[in-house]
Design an enzyme around this catalytic site. Structure first.
Site, PDB file in Angstrom:
ATOM      1  N   HIS A 190      31.627  51.861  90.300  1.00 38.41           N
ATOM      2  CA  HIS A 190      32.587  50.810  89.934  1.00 38.41           C
ATOM      3  C   HIS A 190      32.314  49.533  90.723  1.00 38.41           C
ATOM      4  O   HIS A 190      32.630  49.440  91.907  1.00 38.41           O
ATOM      5  CB  HIS A 190      34.000  51.325  90.253  1.00 38.41           C
ATOM      6  CG  HIS A 190      35.105  50.424  89.794  1.00 38.41           C
ATOM      7  ND1 HIS A 190      36.357  50.905  89.435  1.00 38.41           N
ATOM      8  CD2 HIS A 190      35.190  49.085  89.633  1.00 38.41           C
ATOM      9  CE1 HIS A 190      37.143  49.903  89.081  1.00 38.41           C
ATOM     10  NE2 HIS A 190      36.459  48.781  89.196  1.00 38.41           N
ATOM     11  N   HIS A 241      31.669  44.957  90.158  1.00 38.73           N
ATOM     12  CA  HIS A 241      31.694  43.771  89.288  1.00 38.73           C
ATOM     13  C   HIS A 241      30.545  42.861  89.702  1.00 38.73           C
ATOM     14  O   HIS A 241      30.548  42.336  90.807  1.00 38.73           O
ATOM     15  CB  HIS A 241      33.046  43.062  89.420  1.00 38.73           C
ATOM     16  CG  HIS A 241      34.214  43.932  89.056  1.00 38.73           C
ATOM     17  ND1 HIS A 241      34.674  44.052  87.759  1.00 38.73           N
ATOM     18  CD2 HIS A 241      34.965  44.778  89.799  1.00 38.73           C
ATOM     19  CE1 HIS A 241      35.687  44.913  87.725  1.00 38.73           C
ATOM     20  NE2 HIS A 241      35.885  45.376  88.953  1.00 38.73           N
ATOM     21  N   ASN A 274      33.999  43.537  82.430  1.00 34.32           N
ATOM     22  CA  ASN A 274      34.914  42.392  82.316  1.00 34.32           C
ATOM     23  C   ASN A 274      34.215  41.090  82.680  1.00 34.32           C
ATOM     24  O   ASN A 274      34.637  40.343  83.546  1.00 34.32           O
ATOM     25  CB  ASN A 274      36.167  42.596  83.179  1.00 34.32           C
ATOM     26  CG  ASN A 274      35.859  42.719  84.656  1.00 34.32           C
ATOM     27  OD1 ASN A 274      34.760  43.102  85.033  1.00 34.32           O
ATOM     28  ND2 ASN A 274      36.813  42.383  85.497  1.00 34.32           N
ATOM     29  N   HIS A 332      40.011  53.584  91.101  1.00 31.25           N
ATOM     30  CA  HIS A 332      40.753  53.102  92.284  1.00 31.25           C
ATOM     31  C   HIS A 332      42.170  53.661  92.458  1.00 31.25           C
ATOM     32  O   HIS A 332      43.149  52.915  92.423  1.00 31.25           O
ATOM     33  CB  HIS A 332      40.763  51.567  92.344  1.00 31.25           C
ATOM     34  CG  HIS A 332      41.017  50.836  91.046  1.00 31.25           C
ATOM     35  ND1 HIS A 332      42.106  51.075  90.241  1.00 31.25           N
ATOM     36  CD2 HIS A 332      40.304  49.870  90.420  1.00 31.25           C
ATOM     37  CE1 HIS A 332      42.052  50.272  89.191  1.00 31.25           C
ATOM     38  NE2 HIS A 332      40.967  49.544  89.270  1.00 31.25           N
ATOM     39  N   ASP A 358      34.539  49.193  93.962  1.00 30.11           N
ATOM     40  CA  ASP A 358      35.255  48.130  93.233  1.00 30.11           C
ATOM     41  C   ASP A 358      34.864  46.753  93.808  1.00 30.11           C
ATOM     42  O   ASP A 358      35.701  45.849  93.913  1.00 30.11           O
ATOM     43  CB  ASP A 358      36.777  48.344  93.268  1.00 30.11           C
ATOM     44  CG  ASP A 358      37.501  47.462  92.246  1.00 30.11           C
ATOM     45  OD1 ASP A 358      36.843  46.761  91.460  1.00 30.11           O
ATOM     46  OD2 ASP A 358      38.761  47.469  92.245  1.00 30.11           O
ATOM     47  N   GLY A 398      40.736  40.940  94.632  1.00 28.91           N
ATOM     48  CA  GLY A 398      39.401  41.508  94.809  1.00 28.91           C
ATOM     49  C   GLY A 398      38.822  41.348  96.198  1.00 28.91           C
ATOM     50  O   GLY A 398      39.128  40.399  96.913  1.00 28.91           O
TER      51      GLY A 398
HETATM   52 ZN   LIG Z   1      40.503  48.004  88.067  1.00 30.34          ZN
END
Ligand SMILES: [Zn+2]
Length: 438
Positions: free
Chosen positions: A64, A66, A98, A236, A309, A328
């Site tokens: 996970h 980004h 995303n 998460h 994350d 974040g």
């Molecule tokens: Zn999330």
């Protein structure tokens, strides 16, 4: 490519139940030989990396993160994100869809794969959207995404608000044998929320995000996983109640796996005091009791894996009032150092921690990208070498990530990645690591 002997390290490979001092030989991008103690390979044409006093384990896998590309290249790119991953000991990272545009069709997945091949320095495995445009209205072309090579589906960043759509997605997860990664958030309860709801949010005058907002969605989707038999992965996990729900679901035989982040395992809501926007994360940092339950869940395998994350943002994004800052934490480069505090405190055994970063996420990904998360002979030579006891201070100026948004800046951590090998190539090494040519 010349062979490399990693010499004298403590080899820990949970996939094979190995925990012993020894030597590891890498040839042609693969693990080619392992010897116990001082045993050396029969051949002699190799360079030597001295790993004495260090742990040698399978490269970490992050289910996970980004990477922000396409669309938010000022926050991160595949180049900078994978460089940061390598510094953190990760050799495989799974990127959330995303982005802008979102990864909801074959062309966008092909874009990620080609960027990763040309600019990435570790393996990037894409995750496709559950719904078209992440709008939560109709399913994305899951079949097309599956053939394009996604390892899971998720609308992460947003929940799937419709139970009906989630039911359909879970039905499809069966057809493709790919998990639905679930961002559990009941938006009706989190609108405008800034941090964990409790005494501290009241004192700070910040709108709270109650644990129930997560747990309602966890409960709903566990029920739907039971109904469909589909593969559910809870992203998460942050609350004691969620851990309890998942534990009971597993006892009932529901097909669910779960992840927890390093920050939810090691930090509490108290980090928000002082309005540090770098401690603003979704789901929010919770209480001491939640942290305790998360650690217990990790130990008893209610929680299968640790995932970062990693969510990089620019400095300008976070240099604002708390209410306006995005959620974040930039997590790749501090993950091991912060997680090692759990080992040093006696909360979790080192081999178990490594399993949660290697063999366990590899099981969730499955075999379509080869055998990951293992040092077995013939497997891709993805290896992480770290010093479990080296103390260092987090200096975000050293980050390879464009995202310097971490509440750990200036903090002293004990445990540091010293070298990362991806498919036989040294993609990161600390200055103190010497490779002796022979
Ligand atoms: Zn999330």
């Amino acid at each position: 490519m010349k062979s490399l002997l990693i010499q004298g390290g403590k080899i820990i490979d949970p996939s094979q139940g190995i925990e012993a001092i020894g030597n590891l030989l890498i040839s042609e991008g693969k693990i080619s030989w392992r010897g116990k103690g001082e045993e050396t390979p029969p051949r002699t044409d190799y360079d030597i990396l001295n790993a004495k006093g260090l742990v040698v384990c399978p490269g970490f896998i992050d289910l996970h993160c980004h990477l922000r590309q396409p669309g938010d290249e000022e926050k991160e790119t595949i180049a900078t994100g994978t460089a940061a991953a390598a510094r953190g000991g990760f050799t495989t990272v799974c990127c959330m869809p995303n982005t802008n545009p979102p990864l909801d069709n074959q062309a966008t997945i092909e874009f990620i794969k080609s960027k990763a091949a040309s600019e990435g320095i570790v393996r990037v495995l894409p995750i496709g959207c559950v719904s078209k445009g992440r709008q939560g209205e109709e399913l994305a072309e899951m079949g097309e995404l599956a053939s394009a090579g996604v390892i899971a589906f998720s609308d992460d960043g947003e929940p799937v608000p419709s139970s009906y759509l989630m039911r359909q997605a879970l039905d499809y997860s069966l057809a493709f044998e790919l998990p639905i990664i679930d961002h559990c958030e009941e938006k009706a309860l989190t609108e405008g929320g800034q941090m964990n709801e409790g005494i501290i949010s009241t004192k700070l005058g910040l709108r709270g995000i109650p644990s129930a907002a997560e747990e309602i969605m966890v409960a709903r989707d566990l029920a739907l996983a039971q109904l469909t038999g589909g593969r559910l992965h809870i992203a998460h996990v942050s609350t004691e109640g969620s851990v309890d729900l998942i534990r009971r679901a597993k006892e009932k035989g529901i097909r669910v796996t779960a992840e927890v982040t390093p920050h939810h395992l090691t930090l509490t809501e108290e980090r928000v005091i002082g309005y540090d926007t770098n401690a603003k994360v979704n789901p929010p940092l919770r209480t001491k009791e939640d942290v305790k339950a998360l650690i217990q869940g990790l130990k008893d395998n209610t929680i299968d894996i640790i995932a970062t994350d990693h969510a990089p943002h620019t400095e300008a994004d976070k240099l604002c009032e708390f209410d306006l800052a995005p959620f974040g934490i930039s997590g790749f480069e501090t993950a091991l150092g912060s997680l090692m505090s759990l080992v040093h405190n006696g909360d979790i055994k080192l081999a178990n921690l490594i399993a949660k970063l290697t063999h366990e996420p590899a099981k969730i990904i499955g075999n379509r990208y080869g055998s990951l998360g293992t040092l077995a002979t013939g497997a891709p030579a993805d290896v992480t070498i770290f010093d479990p006891n080296l103390e260092w201070v987090v200096d975000t100026k050293d980050f390879a990530s464009k995202g310097r948004n971490t509440p750990l800046a200036g903090e002293r951590l004990k445990g540091r990645v010293m070298a990362t090998i991806y498919q036989g190539s040294l993609v990161y090494k600390d200055g103190s690591i010497k490779v002796k040519e022979r």
